[in-house]
Scaffold this motif. Structure first.
Motif, PDB file in Angstrom:
ATOM      1  N   GLN A  82      14.303  -2.616 -13.194  1.00 16.21           N
ATOM      2  CA  GLN A  82      14.983  -3.653 -12.841  1.00 16.21           C
ATOM      3  C   GLN A  82      14.138  -4.773 -13.101  1.00 16.21           C
ATOM      4  N   ALA A  83      14.841  -5.928 -13.771  1.00  9.55           N
ATOM      5  CA  ALA A  83      14.129  -7.231 -14.109  1.00  9.55           C
ATOM      6  C   ALA A  83      14.652  -8.291 -12.939  1.00  9.55           C
ATOM      7  N   PHE A  84      13.575  -8.946 -12.347  1.00  5.41           N
ATOM      8  CA  PHE A  84      13.739  -9.989 -11.598  1.00  5.41           C
ATOM      9  C   PHE A  84      12.790 -11.395 -12.137  1.00  5.41           C
ATOM     10  N   PHE A  85      13.483 -12.558 -11.950  1.00  5.02           N
ATOM     11  CA  PHE A  85      12.906 -13.951 -12.157  1.00  5.02           C
ATOM     12  C   PHE A  85      12.956 -14.557 -10.804  1.00  5.02           C
ATOM     13  N   HIS A  86      11.843 -15.091 -10.670  1.00  6.87           N
ATOM     14  CA  HIS A  86      11.646 -15.884  -9.623  1.00  6.87           C
ATOM     15  C   HIS A  86      11.364 -17.504 -10.350  1.00  6.87           C
ATOM     16  N   TYR A  87      12.253 -18.368  -9.698  1.00  4.21           N
ATOM     17  CA  TYR A  87      11.987 -19.562 -10.041  1.00  4.21           C
ATOM     18  C   TYR A  87      11.995 -20.611  -8.867  1.00  4.21           C
ATOM     19  N   ALA A  88      10.706 -21.474  -8.930  1.00  4.09           N
ATOM     20  CA  ALA A  88      10.171 -22.497  -7.950  1.00  4.09           C
ATOM     21  C   ALA A  88       9.866 -23.811  -8.474  1.00  4.09           C
TER      22      ALA A  88
ATOM     23  N   GLY B 193      10.674  -0.214  -5.057  1.00  2.75           N
ATOM     24  CA  GLY B 193      11.407  -1.455  -5.913  1.00  2.75           C
ATOM     25  C   GLY B 193      12.444  -2.095  -4.784  1.00  2.75           C
ATOM     26  N   CYS B 194      12.519  -1.211  -3.644  1.00  4.43           N
ATOM     27  CA  CYS B 194      13.737  -1.720  -2.655  1.00  4.43           C
ATOM     28  C   CYS B 194      13.280  -2.852  -1.902  1.00  4.43           C
ATOM     29  N   LYS B 195      12.109  -3.197  -1.466  1.00  2.00           N
ATOM     30  CA  LYS B 195      11.631  -4.231  -0.522  1.00  2.00           C
ATOM     31  C   LYS B 195      10.806  -5.157  -1.323  1.00  2.00           C
ATOM     32  N   VAL B 196      10.969  -6.412  -1.147  1.00  2.00           N
ATOM     33  CA  VAL B 196      10.099  -7.624  -1.590  1.00  2.00           C
ATOM     34  C   VAL B 196       9.738  -8.503  -0.335  1.00  2.00           C
TER      35      VAL B 196
ATOM     36  N   LEU C  65      16.420  -5.068  -0.961  1.00  5.63           N
ATOM     37  CA  LEU C  65      17.336  -5.218  -1.944  1.00  5.63           C
ATOM     38  C   LEU C  65      18.050  -3.934  -2.397  1.00  5.63           C
ATOM     39  N   CYS C  66      18.072  -3.026  -1.828  1.00  5.12           N
ATOM     40  CA  CYS C  66      18.624  -1.779  -2.128  1.00  5.12           C
ATOM     41  C   CYS C  66      19.912  -1.584  -0.942  1.00  5.12           C
TER      42      CYS C  66
ATOM     43  N   LEU D 276       0.843  -1.348   0.016  1.00  2.00           N
ATOM     44  CA  LEU D 276       0.081  -0.138  -0.048  1.00  2.00           C
ATOM     45  C   LEU D 276       0.827   1.316   0.006  1.00  2.00           C
ATOM     46  N   ASN D 277       2.018   1.170   0.640  1.00  2.00           N
ATOM     47  CA  ASN D 277       3.107   2.040   0.489  1.00  2.00           C
ATOM     48  C   ASN D 277       4.142   1.392   1.176  1.00  2.00           C
TER      49      ASN D 277
END
Length: 324
Positions: free
Chosen positions: A254-260, A302-305, A322-323, A48-49
């Protein structure tokens, strides 16, 4: 004499410790993938923020604060039929502008016939036998014409094509596209590999395109594909591709890939960042290792995941910066 006995005891202890460690690793490598308890799984929905995160537990929604506390939310999960504002038109103005000939659709662009396809036709790389939802892409029309690929938009009534220059001639598969909501840019990439028989590497082109459909950059994705795995007896029925899963995120340029998915080793599962190099190539940065349940949520910066970590040592919702 006592010194020699002590040295021998120490060696035996170290040897025993190493053997026990190897045994433990061997046992855990053969353990079946842990089942996720859907009743207690905390699924991140959206930020939300920068401090508050909307999450779901079973059918209930909560707001997680920066302290980790959960407060009930009145979030309405019913579909809103709202689509993000893209700034470009994805569908033709003229009803007869696109026609079908056999199994394919075509459009005339710049006086030439182009074969086109929608993003839904291109979607793959999701573990349907795991109950994972298929990845969603921006529903562009893409074209393949004379060995070239690109995107088609319809702000011009006659249609406009944006060529995406291929970085490897051996792979002319059509691209899929993700929207970066922070910058309003598009991250396009090839989902299908171009297989080099000599090396078996996965060679795919990728591109960044701005909101005016102008090419910003083009490069090769890393040739080491974490999604790729050898077929195993444990992938009974339709093969390991039915159990492995890929999600892609475009966040603040930035591009991110998640693999599971259990056919992918625990060491290779997790979240990867694509880092462009100066030679038109890129490399992986393995930001978060281990098993993460789809899906993830990135904060506006984009800093927090936020993600749900699954482990035999205990499942938990986690937030990483991530920053840093």
């Amino acid at each position: 004499m006592d010194l020699n006995i002590a040295k021998m005891s120490a060696r035996r202890f170290i040897t025993l410790a190493v053997l026990l460690s190897l045994l433990a690793l061997g046992i855990f490598s053969f353990l079946p993938e842990k089942r996720v308890d859907k009743a207690t799984q905390v699924t991140p929905i959206e930020w939300l923020n920068e401090d508050e995160l909307l999450v779901r537990i079973a059918n209930d929604y909560f707001v997680r604060t920066s302290s980790g506390a959960l407060a009930p939310s009145r979030f309405d999960a019913a579909p809103s039929n709202k689509t993000p504002t893209l700034g470009v038109r994805l569908r033709p103005v003229k009803a007869d502008q696109i026609w079908r000939d056999g199994e394919h659709e075509y459009i005339e662009l710049s006086g030439e016939k182009h074969r086109i396809a929608t993003q839904s036709y291109l979607s793959d790389r999701y573990g349907m036998n795991q109950g994972f939802p298929p990845e969603e892409f921006v529903d562009f029309y893409t074209y393949l014409h004379l060995g070239k690929v690109g995107l088609v938009t319809f702000d011009d009534p006659d249609g406009r094509k944006t060529e995406l220059p291929l970085q490897y001639d051996g792979n002319s598969s059509l691209p899929v596209v993700k929207l970066d909501r922070t910058t309003n840019m598009f991250f396009a990439f090839q989902n299908a590999c171009g297989i080099d028989d000599a090396t078996g590497e996965c060679t795919r082109s990728a591109w960044w395109v701005n909101s005016n459909m102008e090419l910003i950059s083009s490069f090769l994705l890393p040739i080491d594909d974490p999604y790729s795995t050898r077929e195993k007896l444990s992938c009974f029925s339709c093969g390991c591709g039915c159990y492995t899963h890929q999600d892609t995120y475009a966040v603040n340029g930035q591009a991110f890939f998640h693999y599971a998915g259990f056919p992918i080793s625990k060491a290779r599962q997790g979240l990867y960042r694509v880092v462009e190099t100066t030679e038109g190539k890129s490399e992986w940065r393995h930001e978060i290792k281990g098993r993460i349940a789809p899906s993830l949520a990135f904060s506006p910066s984009g800093c927090k995941v936020a993600f749900f970590r699954v482990s035999y040592w205990g499942d938990e919702l986690r937030v990483e910066d991530l920053c840093d």
